[in-house]
Design an enzyme around this catalytic site. Structure first.
Site, PDB file in Angstrom:
ATOM      1  N   LEU A  72       0.890  -1.183  -0.024  1.00 60.16           N
ATOM      2  CA  LEU A  72       0.179   0.075  -0.008  1.00 60.16           C
ATOM      3  C   LEU A  72       0.778   1.344  -0.014  1.00 60.16           C
ATOM      4  O   LEU A  72       0.413   2.175   0.739  1.00 60.16           O
ATOM      5  CB  LEU A  72      -1.040  -0.095   1.187  1.00 60.16           C
ATOM      6  CG  LEU A  72      -1.888  -1.038   1.127  1.00 60.16           C
ATOM      7  CD1 LEU A  72      -2.798  -1.054   2.370  1.00 60.16           C
ATOM      8  CD2 LEU A  72      -2.826  -1.163  -0.174  1.00 60.16           C
ATOM      9  N   CYS A 128      -6.413  -6.169   1.754  1.00 57.46           N
ATOM     10  CA  CYS A 128      -4.960  -6.239   0.818  1.00 57.46           C
ATOM     11  C   CYS A 128      -4.287  -7.309   1.919  1.00 57.46           C
ATOM     12  O   CYS A 128      -4.430  -7.245   3.011  1.00 57.46           O
ATOM     13  CB  CYS A 128      -4.207  -5.037   1.199  1.00 57.46           C
ATOM     14  SG  CYS A 128      -2.317  -4.927   0.713  1.00 57.46           S
ATOM     15  N   THR A 191      -6.261  -9.971  -4.445  1.00 62.14           N
ATOM     16  CA  THR A 191      -5.292 -11.128  -4.724  1.00 62.14           C
ATOM     17  C   THR A 191      -5.395 -12.358  -3.801  1.00 62.14           C
ATOM     18  O   THR A 191      -5.718 -12.160  -2.555  1.00 62.14           O
ATOM     19  CB  THR A 191      -3.776 -10.267  -4.552  1.00 62.14           C
ATOM     20  OG1 THR A 191      -3.681  -9.871  -3.356  1.00 62.14           O
ATOM     21  CG2 THR A 191      -3.709  -9.572  -5.794  1.00 62.14           C
TER      22      THR A 191
HETATM   23  C1  LIG Z   1       0.721  -4.261  -8.023  1.00 64.05           C
HETATM   24  C2  LIG Z   1      -0.704  -4.317  -7.318  1.00 64.05           C
HETATM   25  C3  LIG Z   1      -1.071  -3.485  -6.547  1.00 64.05           C
HETATM   26  C4  LIG Z   1      -2.273  -3.698  -6.024  1.00 64.05           C
HETATM   27  N1  LIG Z   1      -2.526  -2.799  -5.173  1.00 64.05           N
HETATM   28  C5  LIG Z   1      -4.116  -2.757  -4.705  1.00 64.05           C
HETATM   29  C6  LIG Z   1      -4.414  -1.703  -3.916  1.00 64.05           C
HETATM   30  O1  LIG Z   1      -3.733  -0.713  -3.464  1.00 64.05           O
HETATM   31  N2  LIG Z   1      -5.820  -1.821  -3.538  1.00 64.05           N
HETATM   32  C7  LIG Z   1      -6.399  -2.662  -3.643  1.00 64.05           C
HETATM   33  O2  LIG Z   1      -7.734  -2.751  -3.286  1.00 64.05           O
HETATM   34  N3  LIG Z   1      -6.273  -3.904  -4.571  1.00 64.05           N
HETATM   35  C8  LIG Z   1      -4.884  -3.690  -4.921  1.00 64.05           C
HETATM   36  N4  LIG Z   1      -4.374  -4.810  -6.019  1.00 64.05           N
HETATM   37  C9  LIG Z   1      -5.472  -5.836  -6.418  1.00 64.05           C
HETATM   38  C10 LIG Z   1      -5.982  -5.480  -7.850  1.00 64.05           C
HETATM   39  O3  LIG Z   1      -6.717  -4.243  -7.666  1.00 64.05           O
HETATM   40  C11 LIG Z   1      -6.923  -6.557  -8.025  1.00 64.05           C
HETATM   41  O4  LIG Z   1      -8.196  -6.715  -7.173  1.00 64.05           O
HETATM   42  C12 LIG Z   1      -6.266  -8.016  -8.033  1.00 64.05           C
HETATM   43  O5  LIG Z   1      -4.830  -7.781  -8.770  1.00 64.05           O
HETATM   44  C13 LIG Z   1      -7.014  -9.090  -9.209  1.00 64.05           C
HETATM   45  O6  LIG Z   1      -7.165  -8.701 -10.159  1.00 64.05           O
HETATM   46  P1  LIG Z   1      -6.390  -8.847 -11.648  1.00 64.05           P
HETATM   47  O7  LIG Z   1      -6.209 -10.326 -11.594  1.00 64.05           O
HETATM   48  O8  LIG Z   1      -6.766  -8.283 -12.721  1.00 64.05           O
HETATM   49  O9  LIG Z   1      -5.078  -7.853 -11.290  1.00 64.05           O
HETATM   50  C14 LIG Z   1      -3.210  -4.734  -6.657  1.00 64.05           C
HETATM   51  C15 LIG Z   1      -2.740  -5.742  -7.376  1.00 64.05           C
HETATM   52  C16 LIG Z   1      -1.261  -5.607  -7.906  1.00 64.05           C
HETATM   53  C17 LIG Z   1      -1.031  -6.631  -9.091  1.00 64.05           C
END
Ligand SMILES: Cc1cc2nc3c(=O)[nH]c(=O)nc-3n(C[C@H](O)[C@H](O)[C@H](O)COP(=O)(O)O)c2cc1C
Length: 302
Positions: A72, A128, A191
């Site tokens: 974060l 998170c 994630t």
């Molecule tokens: C590098 C990175 C940083 C992330 N930072 C946040 C965040 O600050 N807040 C949040 O709620 N989710 C965060 N996520 C999660 C994503 O918003 C998303 O929920 C998750 O990656 C699943 O989607 P995707 O498979 O399309 O990446 C982050 C994901 C990645 C890969």
């Protein structure tokens, strides 16, 4: 053909948004395309005070996805309001701020400030997996989610989306906690907690040891969870987890998502969200769908 939607009171020209933490505050991607084409932008997780995040290495590749333990990192809500929001407001797209904190009071304080800003909604990060305090600690139980949501609800008049963690055994129950706490919508999934080991050093690759897995590897899990949550709550769902094209986006919408977010897909190809919008339109043409909302939750179970 109508791609526009009203997501929990937030008007979007299409159902495609970019997921928190994978699009920063938009500046880098604005060099590739006009951000006004997006249904919405969900900002990096933003806290009351600036945060430097976890020690590097904080990301690594895995088969069909990535592991991250950013922790974060962000400049804090005041910096965001003065520097990033004016930039984002140049574009005709919904702005949703992802809010995070270590204590319930942190969430309340950051949301009090967000309520005064010219933004369209707040996504509350209760999910998170990469920080010790707050977030997933609140997000792993019905009661925890209901409590944070209801206390934030009292200070936030804007649309409130609660972001859920998949690192639980019953995500539908957790989603109910958000609904019962007064959320206007839920978003899922964040994630999944994972680990990668360097076999020469016999140590985890990430300095934080564990990190969150995102990307196509997690898509079937996310689709299943979106479906389960859609059966348990009546508020709309923002679906995400491994979406990299229009086909994936339609799959999430059929499972019950009213809108979708693209995360790790932005890193692989900065045009993923724009291509996804075009591919959704092609699907609508091919299947003679007038309103994109008509397909939400239309999966027929066997
Ligand atoms: C590098 C990175 C940083 C992330 N930072 C946040 C965040 O600050 N807040 C949040 O709620 N989710 C965060 N996520 C999660 C994503 O918003 C998303 O929920 C998750 O990656 C699943 O989607 P995707 O498979 O399309 O990446 C982050 C994901 C990645 C890969």
């Amino acid at each position: 053909m109508n791609t526009s939607i009203n997501f929990a009171g937030i008007k979007m020209k299409n159902p495609v948004t970019v997921a928190s933490g994978t699009f920063g505050y938009g500046r880098e991607y604005s060099k590739f395309f006009d951000l006004s084409k997006l249904g919405g932008i969900i900002t990096k997780g933003t806290s009351l005070k600036p945060k430097s995040g976890n020690k590097p290495p904080r990301v690594c590749e895995t088969p069909s996805g990535m592991l991250n333990s950013i922790g974060l990192q962000n400049p804090g809500v005041e910096y965001f309001a003065e520097n990033d929001l004016p930039f984002l407001k140049k574009f005709d797209t919904a702005i949703i701020v992802n809010a995070c904190g270590s204590t319930i009071d942190d969430y309340i304080d950051v949301c009090k400030i967000l309520d005064t800003l010219d933004i369209d909604g707040v996504e509350l990060n209760l999910s998170c997996p990469n920080v010790k305090e707050g977030c997933m600690a609140f997000g792993s139980s019905y009661q925890g989610v209901k409590e944070v949501t209801s206390r934030v609800r009292k200070v936030l008049n804007k649309p409130l989306i609660v972001k859920l963690t998949p690192n639980v055994s019953n995500i539908a129950e957790i989603a109910k906690g958000a609904e019962d706490g007064g959320a206007d919508a839920v978003s899922l999934i964040n994630t999944l907690l994972g680990m990668k080991i360097d076999i020469e050093k016999r140590r985890p690759v990430l300095a934080n040891n564990t990190g969150g897995i995102s990307g196509p590897a997690i898509r079937p899990l996310a689709v299943r969870m979106v479906y389960e949550v859609s059966q348990a709550v009546s508020i709309p769902i923002l679906g995400m987890g491994g979406i990299i094209n229009g086909e994936d986006a339609i799959e999430f919408m059929l499972a019950g998502a009213s809108a979708i977010s693209i995360g790790a897909g932005n890193f692989a190809n900065p045009y993923t969200s724009i291509n996804t919008i075009k591919e959704i339109e092609e699907y609508m043409k091919k299947h003679e769908i007038e309103n994109i909302s008509d397909i939400v939750g239309q999966v027929k179970m066997n």
